[in-house]
Design an enzyme around this catalytic site. Structure first.
Site, mmCIF file in Angstrom:
data_model
loop_
_atom_site.group_PDB
_atom_site.id
_atom_site.type_symbol
_atom_site.label_atom_id
_atom_site.label_comp_id
_atom_site.label_asym_id
_atom_site.label_seq_id
_atom_site.Cartn_x
_atom_site.Cartn_y
_atom_site.Cartn_z
ATOM 1 N N TYR A 71 0.824 -1.212 0.000
ATOM 2 C CA TYR A 71 0.000 0.000 0.000
ATOM 3 C C TYR A 71 0.861 1.267 0.000
ATOM 4 O O TYR A 71 0.681 2.134 -0.861
ATOM 5 C CB TYR A 71 -0.995 -0.036 1.166
ATOM 6 C CG TYR A 71 -2.022 1.052 1.089
ATOM 7 C CD1 TYR A 71 -2.996 1.040 0.100
ATOM 8 C CD2 TYR A 71 -2.016 2.112 1.978
ATOM 9 C CE1 TYR A 71 -3.932 2.044 -0.005
ATOM 10 C CE2 TYR A 71 -2.948 3.116 1.891
ATOM 11 C CZ TYR A 71 -3.906 3.080 0.900
ATOM 12 O OH TYR A 71 -4.823 4.081 0.806
ATOM 13 N N GLU A 78 2.049 6.481 -6.959
ATOM 14 C CA GLU A 78 1.007 7.395 -7.434
ATOM 15 C C GLU A 78 1.424 8.849 -7.236
ATOM 16 O O GLU A 78 1.323 9.669 -8.155
ATOM 17 C CB GLU A 78 -0.308 7.140 -6.683
ATOM 18 C CG GLU A 78 -0.982 5.842 -7.040
ATOM 19 C CD GLU A 78 -2.249 5.609 -6.225
ATOM 20 O OE1 GLU A 78 -2.871 6.594 -5.775
ATOM 21 O OE2 GLU A 78 -2.623 4.432 -6.055
#
Length: 140
Positions: A71, A78
């Site tokens: 994660y 991102e």
């Protein structure tokens, strides 16, 4: 709600990379592809096995543990792509607002509350399924 945030984030990043060919070879795409693909293979194979029978303990552990590393890795990828896009979107605008300003002042800061919130949610889900503090407190 957490799923909607994750899906929206992924869609935004995929559309960003799709719109700017200069980002296709960016190193952060590798981070994202690795994090997302491992996550989804583990998750959906677990779901499929769960429909047929009870998944193995190791598979359940993977389902509720891989996010610990993957994660943050995906979020880092991102955010790196958003930062890399800033020069590319400098002349673009949305509703009269600079796209670079939207990314700088809305998208990137949105990760600050989003990451800990979703991460803590996943940790709580992990504790429910695998045990941990919540289970120990119930046994006491």
């Amino acid at each position: 709600t957490t799923t909607a945030v994750q899906v929206a984030s992924r869609l935004a990043v995929v559309n960003l990379v799709d719109a700017y060919a200069e980002l296709h070879g960016h190193w952060a795409c590798f981070f994202i592809a690795l994090a997302w693909s491992i996550t989804e293979v583990v998750r959906y194979s677990w779901y499929a096995l769960n429909l047929l029978a009870k998944p193995l303990g190791a598979h359940t552990w993977l389902r509720y543990s891989t996010f610990i590393v993957l994660y943050p890795m995906g979020v880092f990828g991102e955010m790196s792509l958003w930062v890399a896009s800033l020069p590319l979107i400098a002349n673009a605008s949305l509703f009269g607002v600079s796209a670079a300003s939207l990314v700088t002042y809305a998208v990137l800061p949105g990760y600050l509350p989003g990451l800990p919130t979703l991460y803590m949610y996943m940790l709580s889900q992990r504790a429910k399924v695998l045990g941990g503090k919540s289970r120990k407190n119930k046994d006491a």
